[in-house]
Design an enzyme around this catalytic site. Structure first.
Site, short mmCIF file in Angstrom:
data_model
loop_
_atom_site.label_atom_id
_atom_site.label_comp_id
_atom_site.label_asym_id
_atom_site.label_seq_id
_atom_site.Cartn_x
_atom_site.Cartn_y
_atom_site.Cartn_z
N CYS A 186 94.56 13.98 76.60
CA CYS A 186 93.76 12.68 76.58
C CYS A 186 92.10 13.13 76.39
O CYS A 186 91.30 12.65 77.09
CB CYS A 186 93.60 11.69 77.74
SG CYS A 186 95.47 11.32 78.00
N GLU A 187 92.04 13.90 75.11
CA GLU A 187 90.74 14.40 74.89
C GLU A 187 90.58 14.41 73.30
O GLU A 187 91.45 15.15 72.84
CB GLU A 187 90.49 15.75 75.39
CG GLU A 187 89.90 15.93 76.73
CD GLU A 187 88.54 15.59 76.87
OE1 GLU A 187 87.69 15.55 76.01
OE2 GLU A 187 88.06 15.33 78.13
N TYR A 199 84.69 25.02 70.90
CA TYR A 199 83.78 25.73 70.04
C TYR A 199 83.85 25.25 68.61
O TYR A 199 83.03 25.50 67.68
CB TYR A 199 83.67 27.14 69.73
CG TYR A 199 83.91 27.92 70.95
CD1 TYR A 199 82.81 28.09 71.98
CD2 TYR A 199 84.87 28.72 71.20
CE1 TYR A 199 83.14 28.76 73.29
CE2 TYR A 199 85.01 29.70 72.42
CZ TYR A 199 83.95 29.41 73.57
OH TYR A 199 84.15 30.47 74.44
N ARG A 249 89.82 27.26 72.06
CA ARG A 249 88.73 27.71 71.00
C ARG A 249 88.31 26.38 70.14
O ARG A 249 87.18 26.01 69.94
CB ARG A 249 88.95 28.87 70.40
CG ARG A 249 88.97 30.19 71.24
CD ARG A 249 89.19 31.48 70.71
NE ARG A 249 87.81 31.89 70.09
CZ ARG A 249 87.64 31.91 68.89
NH1 ARG A 249 88.38 31.32 67.92
NH2 ARG A 249 86.36 31.97 68.42
#
Ligand SMILES: *Cc1c(COP(=O)(O)O)cnc(C)c1O
Length: 425
Positions: A340-341, A313, A309
């Protein structure tokens, strides 16, 4: 102000971490059941009131089984959710099957289980005809479109949502059901999400009562079932207040008295997910790295695989450092997972007490759309779920995923052997 508390002692959480390892989702059964009882009491003025748990929020059969003790049914939208419901003994009109873009085999399964089949679109009539399905109980999902922006209740933009059908289409569906001799006809909507204020929630209820009357006046049909959908919110942030459930029940009672003469046998229901389990689940994770560059980062052993979440979002989830709930929040951290984000952050620039490697960090309000939304990107594995029963006993209700689980769909030479070198089955 709603103080974010944890219903378990620090000692219990530490014991569970020692026994099962971190991270884990932990659920408070007593909190969940008390919460359901509160909702049911607020609507007890109507003997036909019913809650269907939106299974997608926490699709674990142990949770569903516990909810079933309070006559909570299932709101399903996939084959997996239908099979889980069947397995815990929920079937017939205790299931609402509310899916969209539905595969044939799911209509067939829902019909076999005797579920209330909630059609998302008028084109689904052709699907049912093609499949030779005449459900005993049918329901139609309404999308009011721009019409919803009336009164004070302006909630999202239904005309941009892919769900449901127009009123005209819905009336066509009612005609179809009449022609097929289906006597149990329901109406459904889901136009709000995470709503905390009564006007929005009561606006939906009023809209559906009006629709029921229109159907009666135009088609001579008294609907057997009115489903207001889910959408009752929870206070993720400490400065938010919880929904006034008693006020909601009382407001609904007034609307029913005003609008619903002669609908005494109509089942009215919610299919809440978030509001049922959300506040009673926590993700417990351990701080494993500290990194100081342009900001201070705390790396934990959970990641977006466990809770999407915040990344998906930008959602706020409250964070408590175990044993330091009352310590001064004189540090500012990004609390991050290992993907890796760069969106893999549970908290961004959050004032918190000083965190040391090894500290246990409790992420609040993960009981709905927490574990269930996780994914395996980067080959990260989804973690265990723990249920603390009403009597205090602790049960691991889902084990950790393993690399073997992750690779189970790959058939490639030596993959199993190499997996076995780094982990146990
Ligand atoms: C997601 C969903 C729900 C549950 O929504 P919550 O916000 O969790 O209450 C109910 N009904 C349908 C059809 C849904 O898609």
């Amino acid at each position: 102000m709603n103080k974010k508390t944890i219903p378990f002692s620090d000692e219990l959480i530490r014991d569970i971490a020692a026994k099962y390892g971190t991270p884990f989702h932990i659920y408070d059964e007593k909190g969940i059941l008390d919460n359901v009882k509160r909702l049911q009491k607020a609507f007890s003025w109507n003997p036909n009131f019913h809650e269907y748990f939106a299974v997608k929020a926490t699709p674990n059969p142990w949770i569903m089984k516990s909810l079933k003790t309070l006559n909570v049914g299932s709101d399903c939208s996939s084959m997996a959710e239908l099979v889980l419901s069947e397995t815990v003994g929920i079937r017939g009109e205790e299931i609402v099957f509310s899916s969209n873009d539905t595969p044939d085999e799911e209509f067939i399964k829902a019909n076999e289980l005797g579920a209330i089949i909630n059609l998302d679109d008028v084109s689904n009539l052709d699907d049912l005809d093609r499949l030779h399905i005449v459900p005993e109980k049918i329901c139609f999902r309404y999308n009011p479109g721009p019409e919803l922006a009336r009164g004070n209740a302006i909630i999202g933009k239904p005309e941009e949502a892919k769900y449901g059908m127009t009123k005209e289409q819905l009336m066509t569906c009612v005609d179809w059901a009449k022609k097929k001799g289906i006597s149990y006809i329901g109406i459904h909507t889901m136009v709000i999400s995470a709503e905390l204020e009564l006007p929005g929630l009561l606006g939906t209820i009023a809209m559906m009562f009006d629709l029921a009357n229109e159907i009666r006046n135009e088609k001579g049909v008294t609907v057997s079932f009115i489903d207001f959908g889910g959408g009752i919110g929870i206070p993720y942030r400490p400065e938010q207040n919880p929904v006034d459930i008693e006020g909601l029940g009382e407001g609904a009672r007034k609307l029913f008295e005003e609008k619903m003469k002669g609908f005494d046998h109509t089942r009215i229901c919610f299919e809440c997910g978030r509001a049922i389990t959300g506040p009673y689940g926590f993700l417990v994770t351990k701080a494993i790295h500290y990194k100081h560059i342009y900001r201070d980062y705390i790396g934990v052993d959970a990641c977006m695989a466990d809770l999407m979440r915040p990344g998906m979002y930008g959602a706020y989830h409250h964070v408590t450092v175990l044993g330091k709930a009352d310590a001064p929040k004189d540090h500012v951290y990004d609390v991050v997972g290992s993907l890796c984000e760069n969106c893999d952050k549970f908290a961004i620039q959050r004032p918190l007490p000083e965190i040391k490697t090894g500290d246990l960090i409790v992420i609040h309000d993960t009981g709905a759309h927490g574990h269930s939304m996780g994914y395996n990107y980067n080959g990260r594995l989804r973690h265990q779920e723990i249920l603390v029963h009403e009597n205090g006993s602790v049960q691991q209700i889902r084990r950790n995923e393993t690399l073997f689980d992750l690779f189970a769909t790959l058939d490639f030479p030596n993959l199993k052997e190499n997996t076995a070198k780094v982990t146990k089955e």
